[in-house]
Motif scaffolding. Structure first.
Motif, PDB file in Angstrom:
ATOM      1  N   GLY A   1      -2.265  -7.999  -4.463  1.00 40.02           N
ATOM      2  CA  GLY A   1      -2.348  -6.584  -5.078  1.00 40.02           C
ATOM      3  C   GLY A   1      -1.823  -6.531  -6.441  1.00 40.02           C
ATOM      4  O   GLY A   1      -1.388  -7.486  -7.112  1.00 40.02           O
ATOM      5  N   ASP A   2      -1.582  -5.154  -6.811  1.00 39.80           N
ATOM      6  CA  ASP A   2      -1.300  -4.956  -8.383  1.00 39.80           C
ATOM      7  C   ASP A   2       0.467  -5.004  -8.531  1.00 39.80           C
ATOM      8  O   ASP A   2       1.017  -4.801  -7.509  1.00 39.80           O
ATOM      9  CB  ASP A   2      -1.708  -3.469  -8.615  1.00 39.80           C
ATOM     10  CG  ASP A   2      -3.188  -3.256  -8.859  1.00 39.80           C
ATOM     11  OD1 ASP A   2      -3.675  -4.204  -9.076  1.00 39.80           O
ATOM     12  OD2 ASP A   2      -3.938  -2.180  -8.339  1.00 39.80           O
ATOM     13  N   PRO A   3       0.885  -5.110  -9.903  1.00 41.75           N
ATOM     14  CA  PRO A   3       2.544  -5.103  -9.735  1.00 41.75           C
ATOM     15  C   PRO A   3       2.816  -3.933  -9.355  1.00 41.75           C
ATOM     16  O   PRO A   3       2.277  -3.077  -9.340  1.00 41.75           O
ATOM     17  CB  PRO A   3       2.360  -5.286 -11.436  1.00 41.75           C
ATOM     18  CG  PRO A   3       1.092  -5.970 -11.948  1.00 41.75           C
ATOM     19  CD  PRO A   3       0.111  -5.460 -11.067  1.00 41.75           C
ATOM     20  N   VAL A   4       4.071  -3.983  -8.977  1.00 38.86           N
ATOM     21  CA  VAL A   4       4.990  -3.065  -8.430  1.00 38.86           C
ATOM     22  C   VAL A   4       6.329  -2.916  -9.189  1.00 38.86           C
ATOM     23  O   VAL A   4       6.881  -3.925  -9.213  1.00 38.86           O
ATOM     24  CB  VAL A   4       5.130  -3.123  -6.866  1.00 38.86           C
ATOM     25  CG1 VAL A   4       6.320  -1.956  -6.549  1.00 38.86           C
ATOM     26  CG2 VAL A   4       3.982  -2.982  -6.164  1.00 38.86           C
TER      27      VAL A   4
ATOM     28  N   TYR B   1      16.233  -1.717  -3.659  1.00 40.03           N
ATOM     29  CA  TYR B   1      15.311  -1.251  -4.837  1.00 40.03           C
ATOM     30  C   TYR B   1      14.767   0.152  -4.701  1.00 40.03           C
ATOM     31  O   TYR B   1      14.512   0.559  -3.290  1.00 40.03           O
ATOM     32  CB  TYR B   1      14.149  -2.344  -5.093  1.00 40.03           C
ATOM     33  CG  TYR B   1      14.605  -3.282  -5.552  1.00 40.03           C
ATOM     34  CD1 TYR B   1      14.730  -3.821  -6.734  1.00 40.03           C
ATOM     35  CD2 TYR B   1      14.725  -4.533  -4.643  1.00 40.03           C
ATOM     36  CE1 TYR B   1      14.822  -5.184  -7.265  1.00 40.03           C
ATOM     37  CE2 TYR B   1      14.733  -5.891  -4.972  1.00 40.03           C
ATOM     38  CZ  TYR B   1      15.064  -6.365  -6.276  1.00 40.03           C
ATOM     39  OH  TYR B   1      15.239  -7.575  -6.449  1.00 40.03           O
ATOM     40  N   GLN B   2      14.649   0.895  -5.780  1.00 44.94           N
ATOM     41  CA  GLN B   2      13.784   2.178  -5.519  1.00 44.94           C
ATOM     42  C   GLN B   2      12.530   1.854  -6.601  1.00 44.94           C
ATOM     43  O   GLN B   2      12.504   1.640  -7.736  1.00 44.94           O
ATOM     44  CB  GLN B   2      14.600   3.135  -6.208  1.00 44.94           C
ATOM     45  CG  GLN B   2      13.790   4.634  -5.995  1.00 44.94           C
ATOM     46  CD  GLN B   2      14.513   5.680  -6.789  1.00 44.94           C
ATOM     47  OE1 GLN B   2      15.200   5.376  -8.068  1.00 44.94           O
ATOM     48  NE2 GLN B   2      14.637   6.838  -6.098  1.00 44.94           N
ATOM     49  N   PRO B   3      11.344   2.105  -5.626  1.00 49.78           N
ATOM     50  CA  PRO B   3       9.929   1.877  -6.646  1.00 49.78           C
ATOM     51  C   PRO B   3      10.073   3.158  -7.484  1.00 49.78           C
ATOM     52  O   PRO B   3      10.246   4.038  -7.199  1.00 49.78           O
ATOM     53  CB  PRO B   3       9.071   1.981  -5.447  1.00 49.78           C
ATOM     54  CG  PRO B   3       9.622   1.901  -4.005  1.00 49.78           C
ATOM     55  CD  PRO B   3      11.093   2.027  -4.244  1.00 49.78           C
ATOM     56  N   LYS B   4       9.499   2.461  -8.514  1.00 45.36           N
ATOM     57  CA  LYS B   4       9.370   3.488  -9.725  1.00 45.36           C
ATOM     58  C   LYS B   4       8.254   4.466  -9.308  1.00 45.36           C
ATOM     59  O   LYS B   4       7.156   4.099  -8.457  1.00 45.36           O
ATOM     60  CB  LYS B   4       8.719   2.940 -11.044  1.00 45.36           C
ATOM     61  CG  LYS B   4       9.735   1.851 -11.650  1.00 45.36           C
ATOM     62  CD  LYS B   4      10.844   2.491 -12.725  1.00 45.36           C
ATOM     63  CE  LYS B   4      11.408   1.444 -13.114  1.00 45.36           C
ATOM     64  NZ  LYS B   4      11.692   1.351 -14.484  1.00 45.36           N
ATOM     65  N   GLY B   5       8.534   5.816  -9.330  1.00 48.66           N
ATOM     66  CA  GLY B   5       7.603   6.803  -8.855  1.00 48.66           C
ATOM     67  C   GLY B   5       7.833   7.251  -7.466  1.00 48.66           C
ATOM     68  O   GLY B   5       7.094   7.914  -6.933  1.00 48.66           O
ATOM     69  N   ALA B   6       9.157   6.654  -6.704  1.00 49.86           N
ATOM     70  CA  ALA B   6       9.260   7.039  -5.300  1.00 49.86           C
ATOM     71  C   ALA B   6       9.705   8.395  -5.300  1.00 49.86           C
ATOM     72  O   ALA B   6      10.152   8.866  -6.511  1.00 49.86           O
ATOM     73  CB  ALA B   6      10.113   6.314  -4.841  1.00 49.86           C
ATOM     74  N   ALA B   7       9.583   9.073  -4.114  1.00 49.02           N
ATOM     75  CA  ALA B   7      10.066  10.502  -4.193  1.00 49.02           C
ATOM     76  C   ALA B   7      11.492  10.594  -4.178  1.00 49.02           C
ATOM     77  O   ALA B   7      12.278   9.675  -3.813  1.00 49.02           O
ATOM     78  CB  ALA B   7       9.519  11.236  -2.730  1.00 49.02           C
TER      79      ALA B   7
ATOM     80  N   TYR C   1       0.840  -1.215   0.023  1.00 51.01           N
ATOM     81  CA  TYR C   1      -0.017  -0.078   0.022  1.00 51.01           C
ATOM     82  C   TYR C   1       0.650   1.113   0.048  1.00 51.01           C
ATOM     83  O   TYR C   1       0.593   2.278  -0.861  1.00 51.01           O
ATOM     84  CB  TYR C   1      -0.707   0.071   1.243  1.00 51.01           C
ATOM     85  CG  TYR C   1      -1.743   1.229   1.221  1.00 51.01           C
ATOM     86  CD1 TYR C   1      -2.695   1.737   0.475  1.00 51.01           C
ATOM     87  CD2 TYR C   1      -1.626   2.006   2.457  1.00 51.01           C
ATOM     88  CE1 TYR C   1      -3.589   2.572   0.772  1.00 51.01           C
ATOM     89  CE2 TYR C   1      -2.180   3.404   2.618  1.00 51.01           C
ATOM     90  CZ  TYR C   1      -3.152   3.610   1.482  1.00 51.01           C
ATOM     91  OH  TYR C   1      -3.912   4.771   1.656  1.00 51.01           O
ATOM     92  N   LEU C   2       1.911   1.250   0.794  1.00 48.10           N
ATOM     93  CA  LEU C   2       2.875   2.422   0.814  1.00 48.10           C
ATOM     94  C   LEU C   2       3.398   2.747  -0.369  1.00 48.10           C
ATOM     95  O   LEU C   2       3.587   3.781  -0.846  1.00 48.10           O
ATOM     96  CB  LEU C   2       3.613   2.428   2.257  1.00 48.10           C
ATOM     97  CG  LEU C   2       2.851   2.596   3.693  1.00 48.10           C
ATOM     98  CD1 LEU C   2       4.005   2.068   4.724  1.00 48.10           C
ATOM     99  CD2 LEU C   2       2.141   3.802   3.648  1.00 48.10           C
ATOM    100  N   VAL C   3       4.039   1.497  -0.805  1.00 46.00           N
ATOM    101  CA  VAL C   3       4.984   1.768  -2.275  1.00 46.00           C
ATOM    102  C   VAL C   3       3.646   2.284  -3.092  1.00 46.00           C
ATOM    103  O   VAL C   3       4.115   3.169  -3.904  1.00 46.00           O
ATOM    104  CB  VAL C   3       5.305   0.349  -2.721  1.00 46.00           C
ATOM    105  CG1 VAL C   3       5.816   0.560  -4.141  1.00 46.00           C
ATOM    106  CG2 VAL C   3       6.467  -0.053  -1.815  1.00 46.00           C
ATOM    107  N   GLY C   4       2.619   1.661  -3.363  1.00 43.67           N
ATOM    108  CA  GLY C   4       1.711   2.170  -4.250  1.00 43.67           C
ATOM    109  C   GLY C   4       1.176   3.695  -3.917  1.00 43.67           C
ATOM    110  O   GLY C   4       0.870   4.254  -5.100  1.00 43.67           O
ATOM    111  N   ARG C   5       1.379   4.108  -2.836  1.00 45.17           N
ATOM    112  CA  ARG C   5       0.958   5.502  -2.508  1.00 45.17           C
ATOM    113  C   ARG C   5       2.095   6.548  -2.884  1.00 45.17           C
ATOM    114  O   ARG C   5       2.064   7.667  -2.606  1.00 45.17           O
ATOM    115  CB  ARG C   5       0.591   5.837  -1.183  1.00 45.17           C
ATOM    116  CG  ARG C   5      -1.099   5.128  -0.827  1.00 45.17           C
ATOM    117  CD  ARG C   5      -2.068   5.751  -1.653  1.00 45.17           C
ATOM    118  NE  ARG C   5      -1.901   7.411  -1.161  1.00 45.17           N
ATOM    119  CZ  ARG C   5      -2.639   7.885  -0.105  1.00 45.17           C
ATOM    120  NH1 ARG C   5      -3.447   7.070   0.789  1.00 45.17           N
ATOM    121  NH2 ARG C   5      -2.564   9.087   0.152  1.00 45.17           N
ATOM    122  N   GLY C   6       3.234   5.935  -3.182  1.00 46.50           N
ATOM    123  CA  GLY C   6       4.438   6.806  -3.491  1.00 46.50           C
ATOM    124  C   GLY C   6       5.292   7.254  -2.297  1.00 46.50           C
ATOM    125  O   GLY C   6       5.975   8.153  -2.557  1.00 46.50           O
TER     126      GLY C   6
END
Length: 179
Positions: free
Chosen positions: A151-154, A173-179, A122-127
């Motif tokens: 959940g959805d792909p990350v 890793y750095q989530p795509k779209g992370a701050a 959830y937190l990754v998805g919220r960026g």
């Protein structure tokens, strides 16, 4: 401003629950894990992780990890816990992603989350997650709860990979779209 870091211990096949039997207890990866904790100003935990860690760490004394982990401020995401929690812990009020975003702004050091289940997803998805650290232990375990289950792909990009003499590999890793 602090960074939000999700950190999880897992097997090669992604199992992260029930550490008994597969978890490499000691090794050169321990020092890196301790450095990670020292860099944190506070911790975010889901209810299940909070309860299991509290049960264990509140009984440990004269240990470098316990000496730092027990007094650190803990923010707990839970729909069921209320009131005074003890163990320097507070239930997060309102949306946890909004609370994490506020905490990142308030802290100078890292905001560290142990565990990598639905809350992490959830937190990754919220960026609001800056980095995901997966500590991969050299065993295929089979059945068990897997990291980021459901959940959805990350999508993520690899920042760094470190192989330790203990056999544990740390993949950052750095989530795509992370701050």
């Amino acid at each position: 401003m602090g960074r939000m870091i999700v950190s999880a211990q897992m097997t090669i096949d992604g199992v992260m629950d029930s550490l008994e039997g597969w978890f490499v207890q000691e090794g050169d990866h321990d020092d890196r894990g301790f450095e990670q904790l020292l860099a944190a100003d506070a911790v975010v935990l889901g209810r299940e992780t909070y309860e299991s860690l509290r049960e264990y760490w509140t009984t440990v004394t004269d240990d470098r990890i316990a000496d730092h982990f027990n007094p650190i401020r803990k923010h707990i995401a839970s729909r069921t816990l209320t009131g005074e929690l003890g163990w320097n812990s507070t239930v997060i009020e309102g949306d946890v992603a909004d609370a994490v975003a506020r905490l990142r702004e308030e802290l100078d050091g890292d905001l560290l989350m142990y565990g990598c289940g639905g809350l992490a997803r959830y937190l990754v998805g919220r960026g609001v997650v800056d980095e995901v650290r997966l500590w991969v232990h050299p065993v295929v375990w089979g059945d068990g709860v897997r990291v980021f289950h459901g959940g959805d792909p990350v999508r993520m990009r690899v920042i760094d990979v470190t192989a330790f003499d203990s056999g544990v590999t740390l993949v950052r890793y750095q989530p795509k779209g992370a701050a």
